[in-house]
Design an enzyme around this catalytic site. Sequence first.
Site, PDB file in Angstrom:
ATOM      1  N   SER A   1     117.496  14.935  15.181  1.00  0.00           N
ATOM      2  CA  SER A   1     116.205  14.442  14.712  1.00  0.00           C
ATOM      3  C   SER A   1     116.292  14.118  13.219  1.00  0.00           C
ATOM      4  O   SER A   1     117.071  13.259  12.815  1.00  0.00           O
ATOM      5  CB  SER A   1     115.109  15.481  15.011  1.00  0.00           C
ATOM      6  OG  SER A   1     113.829  14.967  14.744  1.00  0.00           O
TER       7      SER A   1
ATOM      8  N   GLU B   1     118.040   8.021  20.167  1.00  0.00           N
ATOM      9  CA  GLU B   1     116.900   8.681  20.789  1.00  0.00           C
ATOM     10  C   GLU B   1     115.724   8.587  19.827  1.00  0.00           C
ATOM     11  O   GLU B   1     115.900   8.314  18.637  1.00  0.00           O
ATOM     12  CB  GLU B   1     117.210  10.156  21.091  1.00  0.00           C
ATOM     13  CG  GLU B   1     117.508  11.013  19.877  1.00  0.00           C
ATOM     14  CD  GLU B   1     116.283  11.587  19.170  1.00  0.00           C
ATOM     15  OE1 GLU B   1     115.201  11.665  19.799  1.00  0.00           O
ATOM     16  OE2 GLU B   1     116.404  11.963  17.987  1.00  0.00           O
TER      17      GLU B   1
ATOM     18  N   HIS C   1     114.554  14.604  22.072  1.00  0.00           N
ATOM     19  CA  HIS C   1     113.580  15.675  21.922  1.00  0.00           C
ATOM     20  C   HIS C   1     113.218  16.235  23.301  1.00  0.00           C
ATOM     21  O   HIS C   1     112.068  16.173  23.752  1.00  0.00           O
ATOM     22  CB  HIS C   1     112.358  15.158  21.187  1.00  0.00           C
ATOM     23  CG  HIS C   1     112.604  14.913  19.724  1.00  0.00           C
ATOM     24  ND1 HIS C   1     113.402  13.876  19.273  1.00  0.00           N
ATOM     25  CD2 HIS C   1     112.184  15.576  18.625  1.00  0.00           C
ATOM     26  CE1 HIS C   1     113.436  13.909  17.948  1.00  0.00           C
ATOM     27  NE2 HIS C   1     112.707  14.936  17.528  1.00  0.00           N
TER      28      HIS C   1
END
Length: 305
Positions: A105, A200, A270
């Site tokens: 992330s 992602e 996530h």
Amino acid sequence: MITQKIGIALVAPGGYAVEPEAVTRGIALLESQGILVHNYYEHDKRHLRFGGTDEARLAQLNAAAADPDVQIVLALRGQYGMTRLMPHIDFDRMADSGKIFVGYSDITDFHMGLYARRGASSYAGPMLAGDFGAAEPVDFTLDNFWQCLKGPTHTVAGKGPGNPALDVAGTVWGGNLAMIVSLLGTPYFPQIDGGILFLEDIAEHPYRVERMLLQLMQAGVLARQRAIVLGDFSGYRLAPSDNGYNFDEMLAYLRATLPCPILTGLEFGHIQRRVTIPFGAQGRLVSADGAWKLTLSNYPTLQPA
């Protein structure tokens, strides 16, 4: 699980632990496995939405990199904060430390900067609060991380409708799409030719995903890649005004527009069940009949060569 005695440093370069009990659980789980945990995060010193002031979070990274009893530097969580630190991180110090830096992330910025500045690898992998410290840790996620650390190779696989047949090799890199795009035009964006790009994101509407990928294409990044592998892109909401424009429609447009093939089905993002991917590893991606396998090598591990 690695059998040798290892030390893990806990740092919070991004957000703080919303649930402090997750830190306690995560440390306890690691210690129960024989890990020596060096905790540089102080919950009482959190600042605004961050795991400390900018100076304190940078100091955590520096202390972890300098700790001779640490082999792995594990991020507490992502969220936001790494962008503030990038101009102040001594990436030479980080690379020379020999530590394996782990997170995903927001930590994508660190992976990108470390590779851009020094060509050093790191791990897009689990974090303390959401993985080791989860109320119900996911065995697959943690086991995949330990397997990756053992090396000398690591394999991830997936499948998805419309995946093209191909057999390519190159440098594996990527992470959170928004973080990657945010670094375009900065010294922290690595120039990778012949790469395999994994991506992602969370809560990004399909049109934003499309826009970011078009930006990468228009900046000349995607023409230099051999393939894109998409992980999880959930958490968004469509509206009546989208008029049928959904993720599948967006994906079909991108597959017809981008200069490199796109595969789906990567268990990364996530989500609780997640693979670990060494950023900067060499990879061979083989796909047939919609299913694919990515074999990774030449990345740092904890096992002797």
